[in-house]
Design a protein around this motif. Structure first.
Motif, PDB file in Angstrom:
ATOM      1  N   VAL A  89       0.764  -1.111   0.023  1.00  0.00           N
ATOM      2  CA  VAL A  89       0.061   0.066   0.141  1.00  0.00           C
ATOM      3  C   VAL A  89       0.956   1.185  -0.023  1.00  0.00           C
ATOM      4  N   GLY A  90       1.840   1.411   0.977  1.00  0.00           N
ATOM      5  CA  GLY A  90       2.755   2.446   0.748  1.00  0.00           C
ATOM      6  C   GLY A  90       3.582   2.677  -0.384  1.00  0.00           C
ATOM      7  N   LEU A  91       3.872   1.680  -1.270  1.00  0.00           N
ATOM      8  CA  LEU A  91       4.563   1.715  -2.514  1.00  0.00           C
ATOM      9  C   LEU A  91       3.338   2.488  -3.603  1.00  0.00           C
ATOM     10  N   MET A  92       2.240   1.920  -3.399  1.00  0.00           N
ATOM     11  CA  MET A  92       1.113   2.171  -4.284  1.00  0.00           C
ATOM     12  C   MET A  92       0.910   3.910  -3.881  1.00  0.00           C
ATOM     13  N   GLU A  93       0.693   4.311  -2.746  1.00  0.00           N
ATOM     14  CA  GLU A  93       0.678   5.383  -2.309  1.00  0.00           C
ATOM     15  C   GLU A  93       1.686   6.576  -2.582  1.00  0.00           C
ATOM     16  N   MET A  94       2.919   6.036  -2.729  1.00  0.00           N
ATOM     17  CA  MET A  94       4.105   6.736  -3.275  1.00  0.00           C
ATOM     18  C   MET A  94       4.001   6.919  -4.884  1.00  0.00           C
ATOM     19  N   PHE A  95       3.475   6.089  -5.628  1.00  0.00           N
ATOM     20  CA  PHE A  95       3.287   6.162  -6.932  1.00  0.00           C
ATOM     21  C   PHE A  95       2.298   7.252  -7.218  1.00  0.00           C
ATOM     22  N   LEU A  96       1.238   6.970  -6.393  1.00  0.00           N
ATOM     23  CA  LEU A  96       0.000   7.936  -6.618  1.00  0.00           C
ATOM     24  C   LEU A  96       0.454   9.530  -6.198  1.00  0.00           C
ATOM     25  N   GLY A  97       1.508   9.795  -5.646  1.00  0.00           N
ATOM     26  CA  GLY A  97       1.857  10.954  -5.184  1.00  0.00           C
ATOM     27  C   GLY A  97       1.451  11.243  -3.831  1.00  0.00           C
ATOM     28  N   ASN A  98       0.995  10.378  -2.934  1.00  0.00           N
ATOM     29  CA  ASN A  98       0.309  10.652  -1.533  1.00  0.00           C
ATOM     30  C   ASN A  98       1.775  10.466  -0.556  1.00  0.00           C
ATOM     31  N   THR A  99       2.547  11.589  -0.350  1.00  0.00           N
ATOM     32  CA  THR A  99       3.921  11.358   0.373  1.00  0.00           C
ATOM     33  C   THR A  99       3.456  10.971   1.826  1.00  0.00           C
ATOM     34  N   TYR A 100       2.542  11.452   2.477  1.00  0.00           N
ATOM     35  CA  TYR A 100       2.240  11.456   3.814  1.00  0.00           C
ATOM     36  C   TYR A 100       1.857   9.957   3.855  1.00  0.00           C
ATOM     37  N   ASN A 101       0.832   9.426   3.091  1.00  0.00           N
ATOM     38  CA  ASN A 101       0.289   8.086   3.392  1.00  0.00           C
ATOM     39  C   ASN A 101       1.324   6.990   3.125  1.00  0.00           C
ATOM     40  N   ALA A 102       2.138   7.481   1.977  1.00  0.00           N
ATOM     41  CA  ALA A 102       3.100   6.180   1.669  1.00  0.00           C
ATOM     42  C   ALA A 102       4.274   6.286   2.862  1.00  0.00           C
ATOM     43  N   SER A 103       4.498   7.216   3.640  1.00  0.00           N
ATOM     44  CA  SER A 103       5.543   7.385   4.654  1.00  0.00           C
ATOM     45  C   SER A 103       4.909   6.579   5.769  1.00  0.00           C
ATOM     46  N   VAL A 104       3.665   6.708   6.058  1.00  0.00           N
ATOM     47  CA  VAL A 104       3.083   5.892   7.291  1.00  0.00           C
ATOM     48  C   VAL A 104       2.877   4.473   7.056  1.00  0.00           C
ATOM     49  N   PHE A 105       2.318   4.026   5.757  1.00  0.00           N
ATOM     50  CA  PHE A 105       2.017   2.751   5.515  1.00  0.00           C
ATOM     51  C   PHE A 105       3.364   1.918   5.240  1.00  0.00           C
ATOM     52  N   LEU A 106       4.598   2.572   4.749  1.00  0.00           N
ATOM     53  CA  LEU A 106       5.888   1.969   4.704  1.00  0.00           C
ATOM     54  C   LEU A 106       6.400   1.976   5.783  1.00  0.00           C
ATOM     55  N   THR A 107       6.319   2.775   6.900  1.00  0.00           N
ATOM     56  CA  THR A 107       6.991   2.757   8.134  1.00  0.00           C
ATOM     57  C   THR A 107       6.449   1.574   8.857  1.00  0.00           C
ATOM     58  N   PHE A 108       5.136   1.548   8.953  1.00  0.00           N
ATOM     59  CA  PHE A 108       4.514   0.434   9.781  1.00  0.00           C
ATOM     60  C   PHE A 108       4.502  -0.935   9.219  1.00  0.00           C
ATOM     61  N   GLY A 109       4.589  -0.856   8.057  1.00  0.00           N
ATOM     62  CA  GLY A 109       4.761  -2.261   7.283  1.00  0.00           C
ATOM     63  C   GLY A 109       6.001  -2.872   7.881  1.00  0.00           C
ATOM     64  N   SER A 110       7.239  -1.717   7.993  1.00  0.00           N
ATOM     65  CA  SER A 110       8.694  -2.223   8.245  1.00  0.00           C
ATOM     66  C   SER A 110       8.517  -2.480   9.739  1.00  0.00           C
ATOM     67  N   PHE A 111       7.711  -1.847  10.431  1.00  0.00           N
ATOM     68  CA  PHE A 111       7.590  -2.254  12.060  1.00  0.00           C
ATOM     69  C   PHE A 111       6.966  -3.671  12.218  1.00  0.00           C
ATOM     70  N   ASN A 112       5.833  -3.779  11.587  1.00  0.00           N
ATOM     71  CA  ASN A 112       5.228  -5.345  11.542  1.00  0.00           C
ATOM     72  C   ASN A 112       6.291  -6.376  11.134  1.00  0.00           C
ATOM     73  N   PHE A 113       6.952  -6.068  10.316  1.00  0.00           N
ATOM     74  CA  PHE A 113       8.044  -7.308   9.804  1.00  0.00           C
ATOM     75  C   PHE A 113       9.032  -7.253  11.107  1.00  0.00           C
ATOM     76  N   SER A 114       9.578  -6.309  11.403  1.00  0.00           N
ATOM     77  CA  SER A 114      10.559  -6.104  12.716  1.00  0.00           C
ATOM     78  C   SER A 114       9.919  -6.861  13.786  1.00  0.00           C
ATOM     79  N   TYR A 115       8.675  -6.397  14.162  1.00  0.00           N
ATOM     80  CA  TYR A 115       8.037  -6.872  15.540  1.00  0.00           C
ATOM     81  C   TYR A 115       7.988  -8.335  15.322  1.00  0.00           C
ATOM     82  N   GLY A 116       7.425  -8.769  14.255  1.00  0.00           N
ATOM     83  CA  GLY A 116       7.328 -10.495  13.794  1.00  0.00           C
ATOM     84  C   GLY A 116       8.477 -10.965  14.093  1.00  0.00           C
ATOM     85  N   ALA A 117       9.699 -10.343  13.492  1.00  0.00           N
ATOM     86  CA  ALA A 117      10.879 -10.958  13.844  1.00  0.00           C
ATOM     87  C   ALA A 117      11.435 -11.496  15.087  1.00  0.00           C
ATOM     88  N   LEU A 118      10.800 -10.765  16.069  1.00  0.00           N
ATOM     89  CA  LEU A 118      11.119 -10.893  17.460  1.00  0.00           C
ATOM     90  C   LEU A 118      10.733 -12.617  17.969  1.00  0.00           C
TER      91      LEU A 118
END
Length: 238
Positions: A89-118
């Motif tokens: 979703v973050g990558l799609m938002e970046m493609f559509l030019g929605n910088t804020y949405n892209a930043s939020v979803f890419l960040t929390f997508g990474s958070f979920n990956f890192s939290y699951g890695a625990l």
């Protein structure tokens, strides 16, 4: 001249070109060229639903719902729904030019990956802080630092969303409070802080569900009396 012209040169007369006019061609209407416009779907609702579902699952496990005390189930949601979906979703938002949405979803997508890695033994995070298979106090303090950093990052996003909608601001604000309580619990071991973090996490989830559903339930998909208002906090271009 070209065949598309209304006049055609037919030959020479006394050293001059003689031109004839095609009157019928002048009367024929010109063809209208229709411009093709590509349309794109809105990726934000699925990102909000993924955000809500992951934090709801995590919060229920934190509250030991159903007498479940092993939190490893969150790995499924955090990785395969939260991590993958929010990153896309973050990558799609970046493609559509929605910088804020892209930043939020890419960040929390990474958070979920890192939290699951625990909870992945192959990563070895928990094992690095364990003695004879038992996590030490250092491990919980390390988790506290991890959650504290994410609390600060979420606070940055909360400030940046103050002119969006009430569900989004409420979701991010409750996320800040929830992560703060969970970080404090990791440092102190006070069980009531974990309970507070779990309850606030459920509030986050329902705020995110509302935000996602308000964009998902449109006049094209459902009845008008079912749709939810977006609860805007400020006009878009004020």
């Amino acid at each position: 001249m070209s065949s598309g012209s209304n006049t055609d040169k037919t030959g020479m007369a006394d050293g001059y070109y003689v031109e004839t006019v095609d009157v019928e061609a002048a009367r024929r209407p010109t063809e209208t060229v229709h411009r093709y416009e590509r349309t794109y779907g809105n990726p934000t609702p699925v990102g909000m639903l993924a955000y809500a579902t992951v934090i709801l699952c995590s919060s229920l496990l934190t509250l030991h719902a159903g007498n479940v005390y092993t939190p490893n189930l969150v790995l499924l949601f955090a990785t395969f729904y939260g991590g993958i979906t929010q990153t896309l979703v973050g990558l799609m938002e970046m493609f559509l030019g929605n910088t804020y949405n892209a930043s939020v979803f890419l960040t929390f997508g990474s958070f979920n990956f890192s939290y699951g890695a625990l909870y992945l033994p192959s990563i070895g995070i928990a094992a690095a802080y364990s003695v004879d298979g038992t996590p030490t106090e250092e491990f919980y303090h390390a988790v506290g630092l991890f959650l504290s950093v994410w609390t600060f990052v979420t606070f940055i996003f909360t400030i940046g969303a103050l002119r969006t909608t009430l569900p989004i601001v409420g979701t991010l604000g409750c996320t800040v409070l929830s992560l703060s309580c969970l970080a404090a619990n990791a440092f102190t071991g006070i069980e009531s802080l974990a309970t507070a973090g779990g309850v606030l996490g459920i509030c986050c989830a329902f705020g995110a569900y509302y935000g996602g559903v308000s964009m998902l339930w449109t006049k094209q998909t459902t009845f008008s009396f079912i749709r939810l208002p977006p609860l805007l906090l400020s006009p878009a271009h004020a």
